[in-house]
Design a protein around this motif. Structure first.
Motif: not given
Length: 215
Positions: A10-12, A15, A17-18, A41, A166, A168-169
């Motif tokens: 997931h990227t910001n 998403s 939350c990322s 995403e 999964d 997110h960072s």
């Protein structure tokens, strides 16, 4: 050829939350030695034009980049691959799981029950009757007990077991991957490999005892 893919990222950009910038995702994937990634995403699928723009913006060093999506259904979260972008954009939160599966099958795609035993956003017992071919049994967002429970559940249901970060960072990119046996690095062959179990699970820091073998 055998290519290492992280298929849950997931990227910001799409998403909320990322925390991860797309450029960070690419740099981390290359540095850890991945051959490919799939951006998934929440309720959005990157277009080919966007992926091409990303390739031009950052040095990808031969990294294969595909797009899928993570869809929140009324039974649990599904990773979906191989659907047209317009299908993804029409779905909002808690769409019917049967509707998503039907669209995946219609377009000869592939779906995975994401983090099915996590303490939140998990799958309910309907998973046992649903025609979902694979279950995510390891990720950075599942603790050891949840991973073990997912693997046991997948074994009971005779479902394929898949692991993915999964992430997110950027730090988590490639913490879990699948090594896929492919003839060429394109999306059609990638989905075919998943359907035909031509992959095995891997991780740089976890001992995976029940790896699937290439058939």
């Amino acid at each position: 050829m055998r290519l290492k893919f992280d298929i849950h990222l997931h990227t910001n950009i799409y998403s909320p939350c990322s925390l991860m910038e797309p450029e960070e995702m690419i740099e981390s994937a290359i540095s850890i030695g991945l051959d490919g990634i799939v951006i998934t995403e929440h309720h959005y699928q990157w277009t080919e034009k966007e992926i091409e723009g990303l390739r031009k913006k950052v040095f990808v060093n031969g990294l294969t980049i595909f797009s899928g999506a993570e869809i929140t259904t009324d039974a649990g979260d599904l990773l979906v691959f191989g659907l047209p972008e317009k299908n993804i954009s029409k779905w909002k939160n808690f769409v019917s799981v049967e509707e998503v599966i039907a669209e995946v099958n219609k377009h000869n795609g592939f779906c995975v029950a994401a983090h099915p035993t996590r303490s939140y956003h998990h799958f309910d017992q309907r998973l046992e009757a649903l025609p979902i071919p694979a279950m995510e049994v390891m990720s950075v967002n599942m603790n050891v007990a949840e991973q073990e429970k997912a693997s046991l559940w997948a074994n009971k249901l005779n479902r394929m077991q898949i692991c993915a970060s999964d992430a997110h960072s950027a730090f988590h990119v490639g913490k879990y991957w699948i090594e896929v046996e492919m003839e060429k690095p394109d999306k059609i062959d990638f989905i075919s490999a998943l359907k035909n179990r031509r992959f095995r699970m891997g991780s740089p820091y976890a001992s995976i005892k029940k790896c699937q073998s290439y058939e």
